[in-house]
Design a protein around this motif. Structure first.
Motif, mmCIF file in Angstrom:
data_model
loop_
_atom_site.group_PDB
_atom_site.id
_atom_site.type_symbol
_atom_site.label_atom_id
_atom_site.label_comp_id
_atom_site.label_asym_id
_atom_site.label_seq_id
_atom_site.Cartn_x
_atom_site.Cartn_y
_atom_site.Cartn_z
ATOM 1 N N ALA A 32 9.861 11.639 -17.079
ATOM 2 C CA ALA A 32 9.648 11.294 -15.673
ATOM 3 C C ALA A 32 8.386 10.445 -15.502
ATOM 4 C CB ALA A 32 9.558 12.554 -14.819
ATOM 5 N N ALA A 33 7.336 10.751 -16.264
ATOM 6 C CA ALA A 33 6.099 9.970 -16.178
ATOM 7 C C ALA A 33 6.346 8.538 -16.665
ATOM 8 C CB ALA A 33 4.995 10.634 -17.005
ATOM 9 N N ARG A 72 1.915 8.780 -6.633
ATOM 10 C CA ARG A 72 2.242 10.197 -6.464
ATOM 11 C C ARG A 72 3.301 10.607 -7.487
ATOM 12 N NH1 ARG A 72 1.082 14.194 -3.460
ATOM 13 N NH2 ARG A 72 -0.276 12.994 -2.104
ATOM 14 N N ASP A 73 4.322 9.772 -7.672
ATOM 15 C CA ASP A 73 5.382 10.074 -8.643
ATOM 16 C C ASP A 73 4.820 10.179 -10.062
ATOM 17 O OD1 ASP A 73 7.216 9.996 -6.554
ATOM 18 O OD2 ASP A 73 8.006 8.014 -7.093
ATOM 19 N N VAL A 74 3.948 9.251 -10.428
ATOM 20 C CA VAL A 74 3.350 9.271 -11.763
ATOM 21 C C VAL A 74 2.508 10.530 -11.949
ATOM 22 C CG1 VAL A 74 1.688 8.127 -13.304
ATOM 23 C CG2 VAL A 74 3.381 6.756 -12.054
ATOM 24 N N VAL A 100 0.824 -1.203 0.000
ATOM 25 C CA VAL A 100 0.000 0.000 0.000
ATOM 26 C C VAL A 100 0.863 1.260 0.000
ATOM 27 C CG1 VAL A 100 -1.732 1.316 1.269
ATOM 28 C CG2 VAL A 100 -1.955 -1.164 1.061
ATOM 29 N N GLU A 101 1.803 1.358 0.919
ATOM 30 C CA GLU A 101 2.628 2.572 0.992
ATOM 31 C C GLU A 101 3.434 2.783 -0.279
ATOM 32 O OE1 GLU A 101 5.023 3.208 4.498
ATOM 33 O OE2 GLU A 101 3.512 2.227 5.732
ATOM 34 N N GLU A 102 4.010 1.729 -0.805
ATOM 35 C CA GLU A 102 4.818 1.848 -2.017
ATOM 36 C C GLU A 102 3.949 2.214 -3.214
ATOM 37 O OE1 GLU A 102 8.352 2.057 -4.067
ATOM 38 O OE2 GLU A 102 7.983 1.949 -1.922
ATOM 39 N N THR A 103 2.769 1.637 -3.297
ATOM 40 C CA THR A 103 1.854 1.959 -4.389
ATOM 41 C C THR A 103 1.456 3.416 -4.343
ATOM 42 O OG1 THR A 103 1.011 -0.300 -4.511
ATOM 43 C CG2 THR A 103 -0.405 1.428 -5.391
ATOM 44 N N TYR A 153 7.067 2.960 -15.407
ATOM 45 C CA TYR A 153 7.876 1.769 -15.639
ATOM 46 C C TYR A 153 8.320 1.155 -14.306
ATOM 47 C CZ TYR A 153 11.645 -1.219 -17.272
ATOM 48 O OH TYR A 153 12.460 -2.298 -17.505
ATOM 49 N N LEU A 154 8.806 1.992 -13.397
ATOM 50 C CA LEU A 154 9.220 1.497 -12.085
ATOM 51 C C LEU A 154 8.042 0.879 -11.341
ATOM 52 C CD1 LEU A 154 11.646 4.336 -10.959
ATOM 53 C CD2 LEU A 154 12.251 1.991 -11.630
ATOM 54 N N HIS A 155 6.891 1.493 -11.435
ATOM 55 C CA HIS A 155 5.673 0.984 -10.798
ATOM 56 C C HIS A 155 5.346 -0.415 -11.332
ATOM 57 C CE1 HIS A 155 1.808 0.969 -8.877
ATOM 58 N NE2 HIS A 155 1.106 1.376 -9.909
ATOM 59 N N LEU A 156 5.378 -0.572 -12.628
ATOM 60 C CA LEU A 156 5.059 -1.867 -13.233
ATOM 61 C C LEU A 156 6.092 -2.937 -12.894
ATOM 62 C CD1 LEU A 156 3.868 -0.624 -16.730
ATOM 63 C CD2 LEU A 156 2.444 -1.552 -14.896
ATOM 64 N N VAL A 157 7.357 -2.587 -12.948
ATOM 65 C CA VAL A 157 8.408 -3.557 -12.637
ATOM 66 C C VAL A 157 8.333 -3.970 -11.169
ATOM 67 C CG1 VAL A 157 10.920 -3.863 -12.408
ATOM 68 C CG2 VAL A 157 9.965 -2.862 -14.478
#
Length: 121
Positions: free
Chosen positions: A96-97, A83-85, A75-78, A102-106
């Motif tokens: 950056a988006a 927020r970053d996206v 939850v926290e990482e998601t 990409y980092l989120h998916l990986v």
């Protein structure tokens, strides 16, 4: 693509949905059912790509499986990654988006693999 194509109203909507997901998650409520799905739909629609919004049904169906396999430990990482996206889209920074998504998916793929392995799937 959303960083390049989103209207100002769509950016506001993405940020509001991100904030709502974060508020629900911090309150320990289920944020995935409505706010999280709406957040992803808003990004898909703002991309200007005609195919991406049509794939959102697959995404929506996979979220409960993802939560089950990972044991809700992301939850926290998601929230941080969302927020970053959203921030990258709001800044109109496609690089950056892309990198944030990409980092989120990986990260999610790796967590699903670890969760599935731990459950013997």
């Amino acid at each position: 693509m959303a960083a390049e194509h989103a209207t100002n109203d769509q950016v506001v909507c993405i940020k509001e949905l991100r904030d709502e997901s974060e508020r629900l998650a911090e309150a320990g409520e289920d944020y995935s059912a409505a706010a999280d799905t709406a957040f992803h739909n808003a990004i898909a629609e703002s991309s200007g790509n005609l195919v991406v919004p049509r794939l959102m049904g697959v995404f929506k169906a996979s979220v409960p499986l993802f939560i089950d396999v990972t044991g809700k430990k992301l939850v926290e990482e998601t929230i941080r990654m969302h927020r970053d996206v959203a921030d990258a889209i709001a800044a109109r920074n496609p690089t950056a988006a892309h990198d944030a998504m990409y980092l989120h998916l990986v990260y999610n793929r790796n967590m699903i693999a670890e969760g599935a392995e731990a459950k013997g799937i």
